[in-house]
Design a protein around this motif. Sequence first.
Motif, mmCIF file in Angstrom:
data_model
loop_
_atom_site.group_PDB
_atom_site.id
_atom_site.type_symbol
_atom_site.label_atom_id
_atom_site.label_comp_id
_atom_site.label_asym_id
_atom_site.label_seq_id
_atom_site.Cartn_x
_atom_site.Cartn_y
_atom_site.Cartn_z
ATOM 1 N N GLU A 142 0.823 -1.209 0.000
ATOM 2 C CA GLU A 142 0.000 0.000 0.000
ATOM 3 C C GLU A 142 0.859 1.263 0.000
ATOM 4 O O GLU A 142 0.570 2.226 -0.680
ATOM 5 C CB GLU A 142 -0.939 0.039 1.217
ATOM 6 C CG GLU A 142 -2.081 -0.929 1.155
ATOM 7 C CD GLU A 142 -1.745 -2.269 1.800
ATOM 8 O OE1 GLU A 142 -0.575 -2.484 2.183
ATOM 9 O OE2 GLU A 142 -2.650 -3.097 1.915
ATOM 10 N N LEU A 143 1.945 1.260 0.777
ATOM 11 C CA LEU A 143 2.790 2.451 0.855
ATOM 12 C C LEU A 143 3.441 2.749 -0.492
ATOM 13 O O LEU A 143 3.545 3.902 -0.894
ATOM 14 C CB LEU A 143 3.862 2.281 1.933
ATOM 15 C CG LEU A 143 3.341 2.183 3.365
ATOM 16 C CD1 LEU A 143 4.494 2.012 4.335
ATOM 17 C CD2 LEU A 143 2.518 3.394 3.733
ATOM 18 N N THR A 144 3.868 1.713 -1.185
ATOM 19 C CA THR A 144 4.464 1.906 -2.510
ATOM 20 C C THR A 144 3.442 2.477 -3.477
ATOM 21 O O THR A 144 3.719 3.435 -4.202
ATOM 22 C CB THR A 144 5.010 0.569 -3.044
ATOM 23 O OG1 THR A 144 5.954 0.057 -2.110
ATOM 24 C CG2 THR A 144 5.679 0.759 -4.388
ATOM 25 N N SER A 160 2.574 6.154 -2.475
ATOM 26 C CA SER A 160 3.650 7.096 -2.799
ATOM 27 C C SER A 160 3.696 7.359 -4.293
ATOM 28 O O SER A 160 3.940 8.477 -4.730
ATOM 29 C CB SER A 160 4.999 6.588 -2.297
ATOM 30 O OG SER A 160 5.409 5.455 -3.023
ATOM 31 N N ILE A 191 11.454 3.929 5.330
ATOM 32 C CA ILE A 191 10.146 4.067 5.969
ATOM 33 C C ILE A 191 10.336 3.791 7.455
ATOM 34 O O ILE A 191 10.967 2.816 7.843
ATOM 35 C CB ILE A 191 9.109 3.074 5.408
ATOM 36 C CG1 ILE A 191 8.858 3.356 3.946
ATOM 37 C CG2 ILE A 191 7.820 3.146 6.198
ATOM 38 C CD1 ILE A 191 7.952 2.340 3.298
ATOM 39 N N TRP A 209 3.402 6.903 9.388
ATOM 40 C CA TRP A 209 4.756 6.574 8.972
ATOM 41 C C TRP A 209 5.495 7.841 8.558
ATOM 42 O O TRP A 209 4.887 8.775 8.039
ATOM 43 C CB TRP A 209 4.755 5.668 7.735
ATOM 44 C CG TRP A 209 4.171 4.323 7.908
ATOM 45 C CD1 TRP A 209 4.823 3.165 8.194
ATOM 46 C CD2 TRP A 209 2.793 3.950 7.757
ATOM 47 N NE1 TRP A 209 3.945 2.110 8.241
ATOM 48 C CE2 TRP A 209 2.699 2.569 7.980
ATOM 49 C CE3 TRP A 209 1.630 4.669 7.473
ATOM 50 C CZ2 TRP A 209 1.495 1.876 7.919
ATOM 51 C CZ3 TRP A 209 0.430 3.988 7.407
ATOM 52 C CH2 TRP A 209 0.365 2.606 7.623
ATOM 53 N N ILE A 238 8.165 8.824 5.800
ATOM 54 C CA ILE A 238 8.691 8.274 4.562
ATOM 55 C C ILE A 238 9.759 9.216 4.026
ATOM 56 O O ILE A 238 9.516 10.410 3.879
ATOM 57 C CB ILE A 238 7.567 8.094 3.524
ATOM 58 C CG1 ILE A 238 6.551 7.093 4.043
ATOM 59 C CG2 ILE A 238 8.129 7.669 2.189
ATOM 60 C CD1 ILE A 238 5.351 6.936 3.186
ATOM 61 N N MET A 255 2.877 9.986 6.252
ATOM 62 C CA MET A 255 1.733 9.308 5.655
ATOM 63 C C MET A 255 0.889 8.745 6.787
ATOM 64 O O MET A 255 1.409 8.127 7.706
ATOM 65 C CB MET A 255 2.186 8.194 4.725
ATOM 66 C CG MET A 255 1.030 7.520 4.014
ATOM 67 S SD MET A 255 1.587 6.239 2.864
ATOM 68 C CE MET A 255 2.506 7.200 1.687
ATOM 69 N N THR A 275 -3.006 6.848 7.977
ATOM 70 C CA THR A 275 -4.262 6.208 7.617
ATOM 71 C C THR A 275 -5.371 6.949 8.350
ATOM 72 O O THR A 275 -5.171 7.485 9.429
ATOM 73 C CB THR A 275 -4.299 4.724 8.035
ATOM 74 O OG1 THR A 275 -4.165 4.637 9.455
ATOM 75 C CG2 THR A 275 -3.206 3.928 7.346
ATOM 76 N N TYR A 301 -5.790 7.132 3.007
ATOM 77 C CA TYR A 301 -4.413 7.522 3.278
ATOM 78 C C TYR A 301 -4.230 8.997 2.926
ATOM 79 O O TYR A 301 -4.749 9.466 1.914
ATOM 80 C CB TYR A 301 -3.440 6.702 2.430
ATOM 81 C CG TYR A 301 -3.370 5.245 2.824
ATOM 82 C CD1 TYR A 301 -2.365 4.792 3.664
ATOM 83 C CD2 TYR A 301 -4.305 4.327 2.348
ATOM 84 C CE1 TYR A 301 -2.292 3.451 4.019
ATOM 85 C CE2 TYR A 301 -4.239 2.997 2.702
ATOM 86 C CZ TYR A 301 -3.222 2.559 3.533
ATOM 87 O OH TYR A 301 -3.164 1.243 3.898
#
Length: 125
Positions: A4-6, A9, A20, A32, A34, A43, A45, A90
Amino acid sequence: MPLELTAISSNHEIGVIRRIKFLTQGKSTKTWKIETENEAYIMKTLPIKESANFADNISLHILQTYPNLTSEFLLSKNNTPYLLMNDTYYSVQSFITHKDSTIQLEDVLSDYNLLRNKLASFSSE
């Protein structure tokens, strides 16, 4: 790195992630830090769309008075301050490194009252 983070971003076009760091987990949110090649970001949620919009509105309000205190939410490719993935919203903001500075108590109290009034208007809409 969580998938999800990838994806998020990439959707916010912040560049290649180099590092991260998981910061916090609350009852309904995770945060997080980043780091990319050029900049650092936060970032988060958010549990529901209304929370994402509310957080963005609060940030914009604070920016009007203290531009160095927070940063604007970055817009996704969908031109929203959040992105929905796997039933989770996000948000991404630039990371701000704070310098030592003092804020006068009367300024804080004045802003607190303004914020209370703004929050009251949200709950009555």
